[in-house]
Design a protein around this motif. Structure first.
Motif, PDB file in Angstrom:
ATOM      1  N   TYR A 139       0.521  -0.986   0.034  1.00 44.38           N
ATOM      2  CA  TYR A 139       0.263   0.193   0.407  1.00 44.38           C
ATOM      3  C   TYR A 139       0.777   1.223   0.273  1.00 44.38           C
ATOM      4  CZ  TYR A 139      -4.149   2.580   1.483  1.00 44.38           C
ATOM      5  OH  TYR A 139      -4.961   3.930   1.467  1.00 44.38           O
ATOM      6  N   PRO A 140       1.560   1.682   0.786  1.00 52.45           N
ATOM      7  CA  PRO A 140       2.816   2.570   1.155  1.00 52.45           C
ATOM      8  C   PRO A 140       3.173   3.069  -0.239  1.00 52.45           C
ATOM      9  CG  PRO A 140       2.515   1.513   3.217  1.00 52.45           C
ATOM     10  CD  PRO A 140       2.046   0.132   1.903  1.00 52.45           C
ATOM     11  N   GLY A 141       3.801   2.215  -0.844  1.00 56.76           N
ATOM     12  CA  GLY A 141       4.617   1.887  -1.873  1.00 56.76           C
ATOM     13  C   GLY A 141       3.911   2.455  -3.488  1.00 56.76           C
ATOM     14  N   LEU A 142       2.490   1.967  -3.352  1.00 57.20           N
ATOM     15  CA  LEU A 142       1.241   2.749  -4.364  1.00 57.20           C
ATOM     16  C   LEU A 142       1.247   3.426  -4.189  1.00 57.20           C
ATOM     17  CD1 LEU A 142       1.691  -0.416  -5.048  1.00 57.20           C
ATOM     18  CD2 LEU A 142      -0.959  -0.324  -5.437  1.00 57.20           C
ATOM     19  N   GLN A 143       1.435   4.465  -3.352  1.00 58.61           N
ATOM     20  CA  GLN A 143       0.362   5.852  -2.477  1.00 58.61           C
ATOM     21  C   GLN A 143       2.164   6.068  -2.986  1.00 58.61           C
ATOM     22  OE1 GLN A 143      -1.930   6.527   0.550  1.00 58.61           O
ATOM     23  NE2 GLN A 143      -0.903   8.648   0.905  1.00 58.61           N
ATOM     24  N   ALA A 144       2.961   6.224  -2.888  1.00 60.62           N
ATOM     25  CA  ALA A 144       4.114   6.533  -3.237  1.00 60.62           C
ATOM     26  C   ALA A 144       4.410   7.063  -4.831  1.00 60.62           C
ATOM     27  CB  ALA A 144       5.608   5.830  -2.897  1.00 60.62           C
ATOM     28  N   LEU A 145       3.990   6.205  -5.281  1.00 62.31           N
ATOM     29  CA  LEU A 145       4.316   5.798  -7.166  1.00 62.31           C
ATOM     30  C   LEU A 145       3.432   6.794  -7.187  1.00 62.31           C
ATOM     31  CD1 LEU A 145       5.199   2.649  -7.590  1.00 62.31           C
ATOM     32  CD2 LEU A 145       6.406   4.189  -7.870  1.00 62.31           C
ATOM     33  N   ASP A 146       2.136   7.119  -7.280  1.00 62.88           N
ATOM     34  CA  ASP A 146       0.432   7.862  -7.516  1.00 62.88           C
ATOM     35  C   ASP A 146       1.239   9.461  -8.073  1.00 62.88           C
ATOM     36  OD1 ASP A 146      -0.735   5.840  -7.373  1.00 62.88           O
ATOM     37  OD2 ASP A 146      -1.740   6.086  -5.314  1.00 62.88           O
ATOM     38  N   GLU A 147       2.225   9.986  -7.395  1.00 63.47           N
ATOM     39  CA  GLU A 147       2.654  11.104  -7.223  1.00 63.47           C
ATOM     40  C   GLU A 147       3.225  11.317  -8.215  1.00 63.47           C
ATOM     41  OE1 GLU A 147       3.757  11.594  -2.350  1.00 63.47           O
ATOM     42  OE2 GLU A 147       4.875  11.679  -4.178  1.00 63.47           O
ATOM     43  N   GLU A 148       4.775  10.169  -8.670  1.00 59.60           N
ATOM     44  CA  GLU A 148       4.741  10.132 -10.075  1.00 59.60           C
ATOM     45  C   GLU A 148       4.153  10.255 -11.494  1.00 59.60           C
ATOM     46  OE1 GLU A 148       7.952  10.801 -13.306  1.00 59.60           O
ATOM     47  OE2 GLU A 148       8.530  10.927 -11.059  1.00 59.60           O
ATOM     48  N   TYR A 149       3.024   9.492 -10.969  1.00 56.91           N
ATOM     49  CA  TYR A 149       2.461   8.986 -12.226  1.00 56.91           C
ATOM     50  C   TYR A 149       1.129   9.922 -12.829  1.00 56.91           C
ATOM     51  CZ  TYR A 149       4.520   4.226 -13.582  1.00 56.91           C
ATOM     52  OH  TYR A 149       5.688   3.637 -14.198  1.00 56.91           O
ATOM     53  N   LEU A 150       1.075  10.456 -11.733  1.00 59.09           N
ATOM     54  CA  LEU A 150      -0.057  11.915 -11.777  1.00 59.09           C
ATOM     55  C   LEU A 150       0.378  12.833 -11.914  1.00 59.09           C
ATOM     56  CD1 LEU A 150      -2.790  11.111  -8.232  1.00 59.09           C
ATOM     57  CD2 LEU A 150      -3.435  10.502 -10.665  1.00 59.09           C
ATOM     58  N   LYS A 151       1.523  13.315 -11.543  1.00 60.73           N
ATOM     59  CA  LYS A 151       2.889  13.936 -12.533  1.00 60.73           C
ATOM     60  C   LYS A 151       2.771  15.697 -11.507  1.00 60.73           C
ATOM     61  CE  LYS A 151       4.220  11.547 -15.613  1.00 60.73           C
ATOM     62  NZ  LYS A 151       5.583  10.609 -15.497  1.00 60.73           N
ATOM     63  N   VAL A 152       2.154  15.257 -10.291  1.00 57.52           N
ATOM     64  CA  VAL A 152       2.078  16.661  -9.138  1.00 57.52           C
ATOM     65  C   VAL A 152       3.492  16.861  -8.442  1.00 57.52           C
ATOM     66  CG1 VAL A 152      -0.239  15.325  -9.166  1.00 57.52           C
ATOM     67  CG2 VAL A 152       1.047  15.065  -7.098  1.00 57.52           C
ATOM     68  N   ASP A 153       3.103  17.825  -8.220  1.00 59.38           N
ATOM     69  CA  ASP A 153       4.051  18.806  -7.664  1.00 59.38           C
ATOM     70  C   ASP A 153       4.022  18.606  -6.302  1.00 59.38           C
ATOM     71  OD1 ASP A 153       5.155  20.221  -9.596  1.00 59.38           O
ATOM     72  OD2 ASP A 153       3.306  21.422  -9.419  1.00 59.38           O
TER      73      ASP A 153
END
Length: 500
Positions: A139-153
């Protein structure tokens, strides 16, 4: 920030599509409104895959329905506070989290993250048990990757997300991705604060609660005159109503001073502490303000299509037809905490088991004509004198079973440390409780417990998987507190422990 010199900040807020959103969701919604006013680009992520990974809080067969419910209700909330939806981007996790690229990054991340770090990161969000499911560690790893894949700051979330945010800052750079900014909002306590009223009413208000339900819950909520420390009603005003309206009007009759408008929360808190503001006036004023927020949401959901969606996403277990004898029921059994008969017990006597050195045989008063005989394996952890005359928490509807020749008629619930050396502490009811008082999980006050839990159904075992001790030593199920009418059930020191 250098970003702001080039373009507007891109932020995302995510929510796992599990239980029904309640009024505390107005806290992040108000901040999203602030972000939009500041010119930020905001993405709202409906984290459907996360909902399934977190101990299957959302069953796979209901995942799509609950995601649609969340999307409709969150949009209705935003509209009710005047947020223009055209400035928002809505994304579902499964829209990109099942892609080849994302999956490969999950594998890459799993090759550098330790089990310790993954479990620590999810400690306040993912259910912590002695033998965690692998899905919860992902779970935590997926939430971290979401930051990159959603291209957010930046990612925005509650303070309960802080360990996941720290995890993301540590591990995203190891994959060659940029470290993101993290913003947090406070977590709103239940309307009952840290104490319960004698009515044992729900401490949360659902977005679709009727006006009469709102009135009933607020009327029964704990709001002691002059008490600002444990006042859930004041907390709701501070964290929800003030940020949305920048003021709060206390409505009262002229003979009591007439209406008064507060433009600073501190002034309201001071007047309440000095008993200038009466609890009844405070509750009535919150009721009026809250119903103004909820009316547009109720109206939107008062159509056949959304009513049907709500019932399908959150089926009423009481309406489920029992399976015919001799056939298997295709519908999953509803496993909820209200099925457990948990009570406050007082230990009347403690003796060593005649045939087992590690077991005690206790007589425990649970408000019945005769005390119950209970066998527990606490000899190595709790001295006999610490159990004598102590209040404990007892699970009373397990099927009686013999333990080395002595029939045990219940289970003393205890907190246990995770790892070695093992530590065990009996759960403590609030001071002042009486033997036989009901212990329940926040939000599940009204259900009736089973007469006897059937061992083959494993109801307790399924619920126990989500039992844990919070960072402030409170017993919880899925982040909902164990309560009596006098307050929270806790343990002495075993933060993050399991319960059994």
């Amino acid at each position: 920030m250098g970003i702001l010199k080039e373009r507007e900040l891109k932020i995302y807020w995510g929510t796992a599509t599990t239980g029904k959103p309640h009024v505390a969701y107005f806290v992040p919604m108000s901040k999203i409104a602030d972000f939009l006013k500041a010119g930020c680009e905001v993405t709202i992520l409906f984290a459907d895959l996360h909902a399934y990974l977190d101990n299957m809080k959302a069953p796979w067969e209901l995942l799509e329905l609950r995601t649609r419910y969340y999307e409709n209700v969150i949009k209705a909330m935003l509209e009710s506070i005047g947020v223009p939806l055209e400035k928002l981007k809505f994304v579902r996790g499964t829209d990109y989290q099942l892609s080849k690229e994302y999956t490969l990054d999950v594998y890459r991340l799993s090759s550098v993250v330790t089990q310790h770090d993954a479990k620590k990161a999810g400690a306040e969000v993912v259910k912590q048990v002695e033998h965690p499911l692998l899905s919860g560690l992902l779970y935590p790893g997926l939430q971290a990757l979401d930051e990159e894949y959603l291209k957010v700051d930046a990612q925005f979330g509650g303070v309960d997300q802080r360990k996941i945010f720290t995890f993301a800052e540590k591990y995203l750079p190891s994959l060659g991705y940029a470290k993101r900014v993290h913003l947090m909002n406070p977590m709103v306590p239940g309307l009952t604060g840290s104490k319960m009223s004698s009515s044992e009413e729900d401490s949360k208000i659902d977005l679709l609660d009727r006006k009469e339900d709102v009135k009933k819950k607020l009327k029964k909520a704990f709001c002691e005159p002059g008490n600002v420390e444990n006042n859930g009603v004041l907390s709701f005003i501070k964290h929800v109503l003030f940020p949305l309206k920048s003021e709060f009007v206390v409505l009262r009759e002229e003979k009591w001073g007439g209406n008064k408008t507060y433009t600073a929360y501190e002034a309201l808190e001071k007047d309440f502490a000095e008993q200038v503001v009466h609890p009844g006036d405070l509750k009535n004023s919150v009721e009026v303000a809250l119903n103004k927020l909820l009316d547009p949401i109720r109206e939107k959901f008062n159509n056949p299509e959304l009513k049907k969606l709500t019932n399908a996403a959150y089926p009423n277990p009481s309406k489920a037809k029992p399976a015919e004898k001799g056939t298997k029921n295709s519908e999953p059994e509803n496993v909820v905490p209200s099925r457990l008969d948990i009570r406050v017990g007082k230990v009347i006597s403690v003796e060593k088991h005649p045939d087992a050195d590690s077991l005690y045989v206790e007589k425990i008063d649970v408000g019945e004509p005769e005390p119950r005989t209970v066998v527990s394996g606490l000899v190595q952890f709790v001295p006999k004198e610490q159990l004598q005359d102590r209040l404990v928490v007892l699970l009373c509807n397990l099927k009686p079973q013999k333990m080395r020749g002595v029939e045990s008629q219940g289970m003393v619930l205890c907190a246990s440390s995770v790892g070695e050396p093992r530590q065990v502490e009996p759960l403590d009811p609030p001071a002042g409780c009486c033997a036989g008082e009901r212990v329940y999980v926040e939000g599940y006050e009204s259900g009736e417990p089973d007469d006897e839990l059937k061992p083959k159904k494993k109801v307790f075992e399924k619920l126990q998987a989500d039992f844990c001790i919070s960072e402030d030593c409170v017993a919880q199920w899925q982040q909902r507190n164990f309560l009596t009418k006098l307050g929270r059930v806790s343990c002495k020191s075993l933060k993050g422990g399991s319960i059994g």
